[in-house]
Write a protein that holds these residues in place. Structure first.
Motif, mmCIF file in Angstrom:
data_model
loop_
_atom_site.group_PDB
_atom_site.id
_atom_site.type_symbol
_atom_site.label_atom_id
_atom_site.label_comp_id
_atom_site.label_asym_id
_atom_site.label_seq_id
_atom_site.Cartn_x
_atom_site.Cartn_y
_atom_site.Cartn_z
ATOM 1 N N VAL A 1 0.883 2.542 3.932
ATOM 2 C CA VAL A 1 0.897 1.078 4.020
ATOM 3 C C VAL A 1 -0.074 0.435 3.034
ATOM 4 C CG1 VAL A 1 1.727 1.092 6.401
ATOM 5 C CG2 VAL A 1 -0.733 0.868 5.957
ATOM 6 N N GLU A 2 -1.063 1.194 2.568
ATOM 7 C CA GLU A 2 -1.986 0.656 1.573
ATOM 8 C C GLU A 2 -1.446 0.800 0.145
ATOM 9 O OE1 GLU A 2 -5.783 2.462 2.365
ATOM 10 O OE2 GLU A 2 -6.187 1.079 4.030
ATOM 11 N N THR A 3 -0.436 1.652 -0.054
ATOM 12 C CA THR A 3 0.135 1.870 -1.382
ATOM 13 C C THR A 3 1.104 0.765 -1.775
ATOM 14 O OG1 THR A 3 -0.099 4.273 -1.175
ATOM 15 C CG2 THR A 3 1.491 3.472 -2.799
ATOM 16 N N TYR A 4 1.862 0.242 -0.796
ATOM 17 C CA TYR A 4 2.909 -0.738 -1.081
ATOM 18 C C TYR A 4 2.555 -2.082 -0.444
ATOM 19 C CZ TYR A 4 5.158 3.699 -2.032
ATOM 20 O OH TYR A 4 5.425 4.946 -2.514
ATOM 21 N N ASP A 5 3.014 -3.174 -1.063
ATOM 22 C CA ASP A 5 2.688 -4.510 -0.565
ATOM 23 C C ASP A 5 3.306 -4.783 0.803
ATOM 24 O OD1 ASP A 5 1.256 -5.030 -2.884
ATOM 25 O OD2 ASP A 5 2.955 -5.991 -3.875
#
Length: 113
Positions: free
Chosen positions: A27-31
């Motif tokens: 969830v921190e990799t993609y907006d």
């Protein structure tokens, strides 16, 4: 810690997440991310698999996780029933649906916020 996720190449199918650490990295990799919390043996959860695949093919980033594999997730994300769908924006949960089966068009609209 390196992550197998690449913000430049979003996955075109749902990603099975093993634990809370993978969920956080995902969830921190993609907006914008849609995550299904499911359990094995849940018939409704199983029926959501092709729907989630369609949502992912439409361009949404989709992950799935079994909170029984990492029990603190149940409390952290207030999982009272499965499937529960949580939409994340910028790494934070912003919305949820926990009403059982969700049709593809409705889930796609929810994923896109």
């Amino acid at each position: 810690m390196s992550t197998p996720f690449n913000a430049e190449q979003p996955p075109e199918r749902p990603v099975d997440l093993a634990d809370g650490d993978e969920l956080t990295a995902f969830v921190e990799t993609y907006d914008d991310v849609l995550v299904e919390f499911y359990t094995d043996g849940c018939g409704v959860c199983a029926s959501m698999e092709p729907v989630l695949s369609g949502v992912a093919r439409s361009g949404a980033v989709v992950g799935t996780i079994n909170p029984r594999d990492d029990p603190p997730l149940v409390d952290e994300y207030r999982i009272a029933s499965v499937p529960t769908f949580v939409r994340f924006r910028d790494g934070e949960p912003v919305d949820r649906i926990s009403e059982g089966f969700v049709p593809g068009e409705q889930l796609q609209a929810f994923a896109q916020g």
